[in-house]
Motif scaffolding. Structure first.
Motif, PDB file in Angstrom:
ATOM      1  N   LYS A  74      -7.699 -32.626  31.358  1.00  0.00           N
ATOM      2  CA  LYS A  74      -6.858 -33.391  32.281  1.00  0.00           C
ATOM      3  C   LYS A  74      -6.744 -34.845  31.817  1.00  0.00           C
ATOM      4  CE  LYS A  74      -6.169 -34.179  37.195  1.00  0.00           C
ATOM      5  NZ  LYS A  74      -6.681 -33.919  38.544  1.00  0.00           N
ATOM      6  N   ASP A  75      -7.863 -35.422  31.374  1.00  0.00           N
ATOM      7  CA  ASP A  75      -7.843 -36.785  30.839  1.00  0.00           C
ATOM      8  C   ASP A  75      -6.927 -36.885  29.626  1.00  0.00           C
ATOM      9  OD1 ASP A  75      -9.693 -37.699  32.728  1.00  0.00           O
ATOM     10  OD2 ASP A  75     -11.408 -37.319  31.401  1.00  0.00           O
ATOM     11  N   THR A  76      -6.952 -35.854  28.800  1.00  0.00           N
ATOM     12  CA  THR A  76      -6.116 -35.839  27.601  1.00  0.00           C
ATOM     13  C   THR A  76      -4.635 -35.900  27.968  1.00  0.00           C
ATOM     14  OG1 THR A  76      -7.779 -34.529  26.458  1.00  0.00           O
ATOM     15  CG2 THR A  76      -5.597 -34.576  25.475  1.00  0.00           C
ATOM     16  N   TYR A  77      -4.253 -35.184  29.012  1.00  0.00           N
ATOM     17  CA  TYR A  77      -2.858 -35.227  29.458  1.00  0.00           C
ATOM     18  C   TYR A  77      -2.475 -36.627  29.944  1.00  0.00           C
ATOM     19  CZ  TYR A  77      -2.755 -30.123  29.207  1.00  0.00           C
ATOM     20  OH  TYR A  77      -2.802 -28.830  28.775  1.00  0.00           O
ATOM     21  N   TYR A  78      -3.390 -37.271  30.668  1.00  0.00           N
ATOM     22  CA  TYR A  78      -3.121 -38.634  31.128  1.00  0.00           C
ATOM     23  C   TYR A  78      -2.973 -39.595  29.954  1.00  0.00           C
ATOM     24  CZ  TYR A  78      -4.340 -37.357  35.952  1.00  0.00           C
ATOM     25  OH  TYR A  78      -4.371 -36.798  37.205  1.00  0.00           O
ATOM     26  N   VAL A  79      -3.848 -39.464  28.981  1.00  0.00           N
ATOM     27  CA  VAL A  79      -3.796 -40.346  27.807  1.00  0.00           C
ATOM     28  C   VAL A  79      -2.513 -40.095  27.016  1.00  0.00           C
ATOM     29  CG1 VAL A  79      -4.907 -40.906  25.605  1.00  0.00           C
ATOM     30  CG2 VAL A  79      -6.293 -40.629  27.664  1.00  0.00           C
ATOM     31  N   LYS A  80      -2.141 -38.822  26.881  1.00  0.00           N
ATOM     32  CA  LYS A  80      -0.909 -38.481  26.163  1.00  0.00           C
ATOM     33  C   LYS A  80       0.302 -39.110  26.856  1.00  0.00           C
ATOM     34  CE  LYS A  80       1.968 -34.663  24.722  1.00  0.00           C
ATOM     35  NZ  LYS A  80       2.527 -33.434  25.212  1.00  0.00           N
ATOM     36  N   ASP A  81       0.358 -39.006  28.176  1.00  0.00           N
ATOM     37  CA  ASP A  81       1.452 -39.624  28.922  1.00  0.00           C
ATOM     38  C   ASP A  81       1.477 -41.134  28.721  1.00  0.00           C
ATOM     39  OD1 ASP A  81       2.373 -37.225  29.928  1.00  0.00           O
ATOM     40  OD2 ASP A  81       1.374 -37.445  31.870  1.00  0.00           O
ATOM     41  N   GLN A  82       0.313 -41.756  28.830  1.00  0.00           N
ATOM     42  CA  GLN A  82       0.241 -43.209  28.667  1.00  0.00           C
ATOM     43  C   GLN A  82       0.696 -43.627  27.276  1.00  0.00           C
ATOM     44  OE1 GLN A  82      -0.407 -45.531  31.025  1.00  0.00           O
ATOM     45  NE2 GLN A  82       0.092 -47.046  29.495  1.00  0.00           N
ATOM     46  N   MET A  83       0.278 -42.886  26.259  1.00  0.00           N
ATOM     47  CA  MET A  83       0.691 -43.224  24.889  1.00  0.00           C
ATOM     48  C   MET A  83       2.197 -43.054  24.717  1.00  0.00           C
ATOM     49  SD  MET A  83      -2.540 -41.784  22.694  1.00  0.00           S
ATOM     50  CE  MET A  83      -2.109 -42.581  21.151  1.00  0.00           C
ATOM     51  N   SER A  84       2.763 -42.046  25.348  1.00  0.00           N
ATOM     52  CA  SER A  84       4.215 -41.845  25.286  1.00  0.00           C
ATOM     53  C   SER A  84       4.946 -43.009  25.943  1.00  0.00           C
ATOM     54  CB  SER A  84       4.608 -40.536  25.972  1.00  0.00           C
ATOM     55  OG  SER A  84       4.079 -39.441  25.288  1.00  0.00           O
ATOM     56  N   TRP A  85       4.446 -43.447  27.102  1.00  0.00           N
ATOM     57  CA  TRP A  85       5.075 -44.569  27.805  1.00  0.00           C
ATOM     58  C   TRP A  85       4.966 -45.852  26.978  1.00  0.00           C
ATOM     59  CZ3 TRP A  85       1.853 -43.001  32.601  1.00  0.00           C
ATOM     60  CH2 TRP A  85       2.422 -41.866  33.195  1.00  0.00           C
ATOM     61  N   LEU A  86       3.828 -46.037  26.317  1.00  0.00           N
ATOM     62  CA  LEU A  86       3.660 -47.231  25.482  1.00  0.00           C
ATOM     63  C   LEU A  86       4.622 -47.207  24.299  1.00  0.00           C
ATOM     64  CD1 LEU A  86      -0.225 -47.521  25.585  1.00  0.00           C
ATOM     65  CD2 LEU A  86       1.397 -49.211  26.480  1.00  0.00           C
ATOM     66  N   LEU A  87       4.822 -46.041  23.700  1.00  0.00           N
ATOM     67  CA  LEU A  87       5.772 -45.940  22.585  1.00  0.00           C
ATOM     68  C   LEU A  87       7.191 -46.269  23.046  1.00  0.00           C
ATOM     69  CD1 LEU A  87       4.587 -42.788  20.609  1.00  0.00           C
ATOM     70  CD2 LEU A  87       4.701 -45.131  19.786  1.00  0.00           C
ATOM     71  N   VAL A  88       7.562 -45.759  24.210  1.00  0.00           N
ATOM     72  CA  VAL A  88       8.894 -46.051  24.747  1.00  0.00           C
ATOM     73  C   VAL A  88       9.037 -47.554  24.991  1.00  0.00           C
ATOM     74  CG1 VAL A  88      10.407 -45.754  26.749  1.00  0.00           C
ATOM     75  CG2 VAL A  88       9.299 -43.776  25.726  1.00  0.00           C
ATOM     76  N   ALA A  89       8.015 -48.158  25.571  1.00  0.00           N
ATOM     77  CA  ALA A  89       8.061 -49.597  25.846  1.00  0.00           C
ATOM     78  C   ALA A  89       8.165 -50.395  24.543  1.00  0.00           C
ATOM     79  CB  ALA A  89       6.823 -50.028  26.632  1.00  0.00           C
TER      80      ALA A  89
ATOM     81  N   THR B 257      -5.305 -49.131  20.738  1.00  0.00           N
ATOM     82  CA  THR B 257      -6.609 -49.023  21.398  1.00  0.00           C
ATOM     83  C   THR B 257      -6.834 -47.601  21.900  1.00  0.00           C
ATOM     84  OG1 THR B 257      -6.584 -51.339  22.045  1.00  0.00           O
ATOM     85  CG2 THR B 257      -8.061 -49.887  23.270  1.00  0.00           C
ATOM     86  N   LEU B 258      -5.822 -47.035  22.556  1.00  0.00           N
ATOM     87  CA  LEU B 258      -5.945 -45.652  23.026  1.00  0.00           C
ATOM     88  C   LEU B 258      -6.110 -44.687  21.857  1.00  0.00           C
ATOM     89  CD1 LEU B 258      -3.351 -45.451  25.939  1.00  0.00           C
ATOM     90  CD2 LEU B 258      -5.831 -45.257  26.093  1.00  0.00           C
ATOM     91  N   LEU B 259      -5.382 -44.924  20.782  1.00  0.00           N
ATOM     92  CA  LEU B 259      -5.478 -44.059  19.610  1.00  0.00           C
ATOM     93  C   LEU B 259      -6.885 -44.086  19.029  1.00  0.00           C
ATOM     94  CD1 LEU B 259      -3.954 -42.209  17.663  1.00  0.00           C
ATOM     95  CD2 LEU B 259      -3.353 -44.250  16.338  1.00  0.00           C
ATOM     96  N   GLN B 260      -7.490 -45.258  18.962  1.00  0.00           N
ATOM     97  CA  GLN B 260      -8.865 -45.353  18.468  1.00  0.00           C
ATOM     98  C   GLN B 260      -9.821 -44.561  19.347  1.00  0.00           C
ATOM     99  OE1 GLN B 260      -9.526 -49.569  18.366  1.00  0.00           O
ATOM    100  NE2 GLN B 260      -8.965 -49.743  16.213  1.00  0.00           N
ATOM    101  N   HIS B 261      -9.642 -44.639  20.657  1.00  0.00           N
ATOM    102  CA  HIS B 261     -10.505 -43.896  21.564  1.00  0.00           C
ATOM    103  C   HIS B 261     -10.306 -42.388  21.390  1.00  0.00           C
ATOM    104  CE1 HIS B 261     -11.949 -47.471  23.351  1.00  0.00           C
ATOM    105  NE2 HIS B 261     -10.875 -47.739  24.068  1.00  0.00           N
ATOM    106  N   CYS B 262      -9.102 -41.972  21.067  1.00  0.00           N
ATOM    107  CA  CYS B 262      -8.817 -40.545  20.914  1.00  0.00           C
ATOM    108  C   CYS B 262      -9.374 -39.982  19.605  1.00  0.00           C
ATOM    109  CB  CYS B 262      -7.309 -40.301  20.962  1.00  0.00           C
ATOM    110  SG  CYS B 262      -6.618 -40.536  22.594  1.00  0.00           S
TER     111      CYS B 262
END
Length: 82
Positions: free
Chosen positions: A11-26, A59-64
């Protein structure tokens, strides 16, 4: 939370994936609008916002890139067959 958890759930992975997608769009939007901008001050502000989104993404990528499998094996009762 200042440090990431030792284990990331599905479930955390899905949240992180969504956040990374939103950051890429931004980041992409900031890049686009900075190129369209004619005012140098506004362009600089938009560029800085894009850089902030990129730092957050990195930062998120490093954590992943943590080895989640070995961390899961240290938890009693967990199986690594997921």
């Amino acid at each position: 939370m200042m440090t990431p958890p030792t284990v990331i759930t599905v479930k955390d992975t899905y949240y992180v994936k969504d956040q990374m997608s939103w950051l890429l769009v931004a980041m992409k939007k900031c890049s686009h609008y900075a190129q369209e901008c004619t005012d140098p001050k506004v362009k600089q502000i938009i560029d800085r916002a894009g850089q902030m989104h990129q730092r957050h993404y990195n930062t998120l990528l490093q954590h992943c890139q943590n080895d989640n499998t070995s961390a899961m094996n240290t938890i009693p009762g967990s199986t690594s067959a997921q």
